[in-house]
Design a protein around this motif. Structure first.
Motif, short mmCIF file in Angstrom:
data_model
loop_
_atom_site.label_atom_id
_atom_site.label_comp_id
_atom_site.label_asym_id
_atom_site.label_seq_id
_atom_site.Cartn_x
_atom_site.Cartn_y
_atom_site.Cartn_z
N MET A 99 0.84 -1.20 0.00
CA MET A 99 0.00 0.00 0.00
C MET A 99 0.87 1.24 0.00
SD MET A 99 -3.37 -0.46 0.15
CE MET A 99 -3.89 0.96 1.08
N SER A 100 0.80 2.02 -1.08
CA SER A 100 1.54 3.26 -1.19
C SER A 100 0.54 4.43 -1.23
CB SER A 100 2.46 3.24 -2.41
OG SER A 100 3.35 4.32 -2.40
N THR A 101 0.96 5.55 -1.73
CA THR A 101 0.18 6.77 -1.55
C THR A 101 0.31 7.73 -2.73
OG1 THR A 101 0.05 8.78 -0.16
CG2 THR A 101 2.17 7.73 -0.32
N ALA A 102 -0.68 8.61 -2.86
CA ALA A 102 -0.61 9.68 -3.85
C ALA A 102 0.53 10.65 -3.57
CB ALA A 102 -1.94 10.44 -3.88
N ASN A 103 1.04 10.65 -2.34
CA ASN A 103 2.12 11.58 -1.98
C ASN A 103 3.43 11.30 -2.70
OD1 ASN A 103 0.26 11.55 0.64
ND2 ASN A 103 1.36 13.50 0.55
N VAL A 104 3.55 10.17 -3.38
CA VAL A 104 4.76 9.95 -4.18
C VAL A 104 4.83 10.91 -5.36
CG1 VAL A 104 4.92 7.52 -3.51
CG2 VAL A 104 3.71 8.14 -5.63
N LYS A 107 5.38 16.52 -5.42
CA LYS A 107 6.15 17.63 -6.01
C LYS A 107 5.70 17.94 -7.43
CE LYS A 107 10.83 19.47 -6.39
NZ LYS A 107 12.29 19.24 -6.14
N LEU A 108 4.87 17.06 -7.98
CA LEU A 108 4.37 17.21 -9.35
C LEU A 108 2.87 17.45 -9.29
CD1 LEU A 108 6.31 14.11 -10.74
CD2 LEU A 108 6.99 16.50 -11.01
N ASP A 109 2.48 18.57 -8.69
CA ASP A 109 1.09 18.79 -8.30
C ASP A 109 0.29 19.62 -9.29
OD1 ASP A 109 2.33 21.19 -7.82
OD2 ASP A 109 1.39 21.54 -5.87
N ARG A 110 0.76 19.74 -10.51
CA ARG A 110 0.02 20.53 -11.51
C ARG A 110 -1.01 19.70 -12.26
NH1 ARG A 110 1.14 26.25 -11.60
NH2 ARG A 110 3.11 26.49 -10.47
N GLN A 111 -1.05 18.39 -11.98
CA GLN A 111 -1.98 17.50 -12.68
C GLN A 111 -2.19 16.24 -11.85
OE1 GLN A 111 0.49 17.07 -16.17
NE2 GLN A 111 1.19 15.05 -15.52
N PRO A 112 -3.28 15.52 -12.08
CA PRO A 112 -3.44 14.19 -11.47
C PRO A 112 -2.47 13.21 -12.12
CG PRO A 112 -5.25 14.64 -12.97
CD PRO A 112 -4.44 15.90 -12.90
N HIS A 113 -2.24 12.07 -11.49
CA HIS A 113 -1.23 11.15 -11.99
C HIS A 113 -1.78 9.74 -12.19
CE1 HIS A 113 2.22 13.81 -11.94
NE2 HIS A 113 1.68 14.35 -10.87
N TYR A 114 -1.18 9.06 -13.19
CA TYR A 114 -1.54 7.70 -13.57
C TYR A 114 -0.41 6.73 -13.21
CZ TYR A 114 -5.41 9.90 -15.99
OH TYR A 114 -6.55 10.62 -16.27
N GLU A 115 -0.67 5.45 -13.38
CA GLU A 115 0.25 4.43 -12.91
C GLU A 115 1.66 4.52 -13.50
OE1 GLU A 115 -3.86 2.51 -12.31
OE2 GLU A 115 -2.90 3.75 -13.85
N ASP A 116 1.77 4.91 -14.76
CA ASP A 116 3.07 4.92 -15.43
C ASP A 116 3.85 6.22 -15.25
OD1 ASP A 116 2.66 2.35 -16.35
OD2 ASP A 116 1.76 3.01 -18.24
N TYR A 240 -2.33 28.34 -7.22
CA TYR A 240 -2.63 27.75 -8.53
C TYR A 240 -3.45 26.49 -8.32
CZ TYR A 240 1.32 24.85 -7.08
OH TYR A 240 2.15 24.04 -6.36
N LYS A 241 -3.99 25.95 -9.38
CA LYS A 241 -4.79 24.73 -9.29
C LYS A 241 -3.85 23.55 -9.03
CE LYS A 241 -8.62 22.38 -11.63
NZ LYS A 241 -9.48 22.36 -12.84
N SER A 242 -3.94 22.99 -7.83
CA SER A 242 -3.01 21.96 -7.38
C SER A 242 -3.75 20.63 -7.24
CB SER A 242 -2.42 22.37 -6.03
OG SER A 242 -1.61 21.35 -5.50
N TYR A 243 -3.04 19.53 -7.53
CA TYR A 243 -3.65 18.20 -7.48
C TYR A 243 -2.91 17.29 -6.51
CZ TYR A 243 -6.30 19.29 -11.72
OH TYR A 243 -7.16 19.85 -12.63
N LEU A 244 -3.66 16.51 -5.75
CA LEU A 244 -3.14 15.34 -5.04
C LEU A 244 -4.12 14.22 -5.36
CD1 LEU A 244 -0.93 14.30 -3.11
CD2 LEU A 244 -2.52 14.72 -1.23
N ALA A 245 -3.90 13.61 -6.52
CA ALA A 245 -4.88 12.66 -7.05
C ALA A 245 -4.19 11.58 -7.87
CB ALA A 245 -5.90 13.39 -7.92
N VAL A 246 -4.64 10.34 -7.68
CA VAL A 246 -4.12 9.22 -8.46
C VAL A 246 -5.28 8.57 -9.21
CG1 VAL A 246 -1.99 8.69 -7.23
CG2 VAL A 246 -4.14 7.86 -6.29
#
Length: 270
Positions: A99-104, A107-116, A240-246
């Motif tokens: 179990m990991s986290t969106a916090n990985v 530092k790249l908070d300008r967009q949501p992130h995908y697995e790759d 700015y519009k910031s994301y913490l989303a996976v």
């Protein structure tokens, strides 16, 4: 099939323990809530600072699958995970689910992130999780599943309880302007773990709602649905519009396991 859940008394771990033991032989570890589980013969007290306990639990449970939801001091977690991963690497048809986290990605908070996507973090927590992901990947390769989650919700979660108490007593609670997130529940995580095991998936899996939303607005809608007044929000402004989303780009996860943010609110208010 023997399954060992590290951190089986925690928010996600307890729901996984409850769901999987219906169909498998499931063992769990517990530290801070041991008094609640000491009667359960399948639950083991575990202090990760003691390497002898790590060896002892592996020997007692002989797991084919290890699921790690455990918490603790970072270096002690790394050492314990290394020992257990080395065990799994030598067992045929074994699997390690971490179990990991969106916090990985924090530092790249300008967009949501995908697995790759490439990971990069500013926080100590995110940096630790990246280090643990990399360590396990180096030992286990295709025997590893990394599950990354955003905010986890449950009626038992500290996040939910603090929000309710703040609303009832007019207390202050932290929020952020211009932060966009997605969310998950303990039940969704457990359902994903069950599906991963039954369908022998590997790689990275992002578990959470299939859409993002403004975090502050999510809290407000949740409180409105519960018919509670808003607490005093201590709002940290983000310019700015910031994301913490996976979000998930995988095509092998059935639609029945996916959630919307509205469904998370329904889960918390039904």
């Amino acid at each position: 099939m023997n399954i060992l859940i590290l951190g089986a008394s925690g928010l996600a771990g307890s729901k996984i323990y409850e769901m999987l033991r219906k169909d498998h032989t499931v063992y769990g570890t517990c530290f801070s809530h041991w008094s609640q589980y000491s009667h359960d013969e399948n639950m083991h007290y575990y202090d990760i600072s003691d390497p002898d306990q790590t060896y002892s639990i592996i020997k007692k449970t002989n797991p084919q699958i290890v699921i790690s939801c455990m918490r603790g001091e970072f270096e002690q977690q790394l050492n314990a995970h290394r020992m257990i991963a080395n065990y799994c690497s030598e067992i045929a048809d074994s699997k390690f689910i971490y179990m990991s986290t969106a916090n990985v990605f924090d530092k790249l908070d300008r967009q949501p992130h995908y697995e790759d996507d490439i990971t990069l973090s500013d926080s100590d927590y995110g940096k630790f999780k990246i280090k643990c992901e990399d360590q396990l990947r180096n030992i286990l390769d295709k025997k590893l599943v990394i599950i990354r989650v955003p905010f986890i919700w449950s009626k038992k979660s500290l996040l939910f309880q603090r929000l309710i108490e703040a609303a009832r007593h007019g207390d202050e609670i932290q929020a952020w302007s211009n932060l966009f997130t997605n969310h998950t529940t303990d039940e969704q995580i457990a359902s994903y773990v069950k599906y991963i095991i039954e369908n022998d998936l590997n790689g990275i899996v992002h578990v959470g709602t299939n859409e993002t939303c403004n975090y502050l607005e999510f809290l407000k809608v949740l409180l409105q649905t519960l018919q509670l007044s808003e607490p005093v929000f201590s709002i940290e402004k983000i310019p700015y519009k910031s994301y913490l989303a996976v979000l998930s780009g995988r095509k092998d996860i059935p639609e029945k396991l996916q959630l919307t943010n509205s469904e998370v609110i329904h889960y918390l208010t039904k």
